[in-house]
Design a protein around this motif. Structure first.
Motif, PDB file in Angstrom:
ATOM      1  N   LYS A  89       0.832  -1.211   0.000  1.00 27.04           N
ATOM      2  CA  LYS A  89       0.000   0.000   0.000  1.00 27.04           C
ATOM      3  C   LYS A  89       0.863   1.257   0.000  1.00 27.04           C
ATOM      4  CE  LYS A  89      -4.093  -1.980   2.156  1.00 27.04           C
ATOM      5  NZ  LYS A  89      -4.625  -2.481   3.413  1.00 27.04           N
ATOM      6  N   ALA A  90       1.986   1.216   0.723  1.00 31.08           N
ATOM      7  CA  ALA A  90       2.894   2.373   0.778  1.00 31.08           C
ATOM      8  C   ALA A  90       3.513   2.645  -0.595  1.00 31.08           C
ATOM      9  CB  ALA A  90       3.991   2.146   1.818  1.00 31.08           C
ATOM     10  N   ILE A  91       3.842   1.584  -1.334  1.00 29.40           N
ATOM     11  CA  ILE A  91       4.404   1.771  -2.681  1.00 29.40           C
ATOM     12  C   ILE A  91       3.364   2.408  -3.590  1.00 29.40           C
ATOM     13  CG2 ILE A  91       5.250   0.606  -4.757  1.00 29.40           C
ATOM     14  CD1 ILE A  91       6.518  -1.486  -2.858  1.00 29.40           C
ATOM     15  N   ILE A  92       2.138   1.877  -3.565  1.00 27.20           N
ATOM     16  CA  ILE A  92       1.072   2.419  -4.419  1.00 27.20           C
ATOM     17  C   ILE A  92       0.803   3.885  -4.070  1.00 27.20           C
ATOM     18  CG2 ILE A  92      -1.383   2.233  -5.011  1.00 27.20           C
ATOM     19  CD1 ILE A  92      -1.025  -0.857  -4.750  1.00 27.20           C
ATOM     20  N   ALA A  93       0.738   4.200  -2.777  1.00 27.18           N
ATOM     21  CA  ALA A  93       0.499   5.587  -2.348  1.00 27.18           C
ATOM     22  C   ALA A  93       1.630   6.500  -2.810  1.00 27.18           C
ATOM     23  CB  ALA A  93       0.350   5.648  -0.827  1.00 27.18           C
ATOM     24  N   THR A  94       2.875   6.034  -2.704  1.00 32.08           N
ATOM     25  CA  THR A  94       4.023   6.835  -3.131  1.00 32.08           C
ATOM     26  C   THR A  94       3.984   7.078  -4.631  1.00 32.08           C
ATOM     27  OG1 THR A  94       5.363   6.027  -1.292  1.00 32.08           O
ATOM     28  CG2 THR A  94       6.550   6.948  -3.176  1.00 32.08           C
ATOM     29  N   LEU A  95       3.702   6.034  -5.410  1.00 30.59           N
ATOM     30  CA  LEU A  95       3.635   6.198  -6.872  1.00 30.59           C
ATOM     31  C   LEU A  95       2.483   7.120  -7.260  1.00 30.59           C
ATOM     32  CD1 LEU A  95       4.506   2.574  -8.028  1.00 30.59           C
ATOM     33  CD2 LEU A  95       5.981   4.590  -8.112  1.00 30.59           C
ATOM     34  N   ASN A  96       1.373   7.039  -6.528  1.00 34.12           N
ATOM     35  CA  ASN A  96       0.259   7.973  -6.790  1.00 34.12           C
ATOM     36  C   ASN A  96       0.677   9.412  -6.512  1.00 34.12           C
ATOM     37  OD1 ASN A  96      -1.883   6.434  -7.834  1.00 34.12           O
ATOM     38  ND2 ASN A  96      -2.432   5.687  -5.799  1.00 34.12           N
TER      39      ASN A  96
END
Length: 178
Positions: free
Chosen positions: A28-35
């Protein structure tokens, strides 16, 4: 190649999260960062798998070769524990390694924790896909991505991948002036 939506693989490698023992905060942290980073359209291809080298290799091959991801970001399995085999799986599926990513991420993490030297994370190229191993802790994920991501869009350009644009108030991609 300017396709409508860049596909990016997010792979969490964790025995316990994949067994449902705890929530996958790292993915989830990776997805949030990429967003946060990306201003272009992109599509996550998310996988949550246990620390099994053949399965990690199979997942990386599937995301690169079949799903056509231009970038795959893994989290977990980069330490010295016996079950930590993500770097080995990454090296096994890559045509060429990109050691600068691991070097920069470790030096960045060392500003926060002395145990950063225990991290074996690396990066490599498979076909026209860049694969980057990140550590497992959500806070470390953001620190490492902040350090290396400015080089990622240009790396993907050089492999004829999609043109990634960023929210430049958050992260500024470096592309040489042509």
């Amino acid at each position: 190649m300017h396709n409508s939506s860049a596909k990016i693989g997010i792979v969490t490698v964790s025995d316990r999260a994949s067994a449902g023992v705890y929530d996958d905060l790292s993915g989830k942290a990776i997805i949030a960062t990429l967003n946060d980073y990306l201003s272009c359209s992109w599509q996550p291809e998310y996988r949550l798998i246990p620390d099994e080298q053949p399965l990690i290799e199979q997942t990386l091959r599937e995301l690169a070769d079949i799903q056509g991801c231009c970038l795959i970001v893994t989290t977990g399995g980069t330490g010295p524990a016996k079950r930590d085999v993500t770097p080995e799986a990454t090296e096994a599926v890559c045509d060429r390694m990109m050691p600068g990513f691991g070097e920069l991420m470790r030096s960045e993490s060392l500003k926060y924790v002395p145990t950063a030297i225990l991290s074996r994370q690396t990066a490599g190229l498979r076909g026209s896909c860049l694969i980057i191993n990140l550590p497992g802790k959500p806070k470390a994920i953001r620190q490492c991505l902040d350090a290396v991501f400015p080089a990622v869009p240009y790396c993907i350009d050089l492999m004829d991948g999609p043109y990634l644009t960023c929210n430049e108030n958050i992260i500024v991609p470096f592309r040489p002036k042509s």
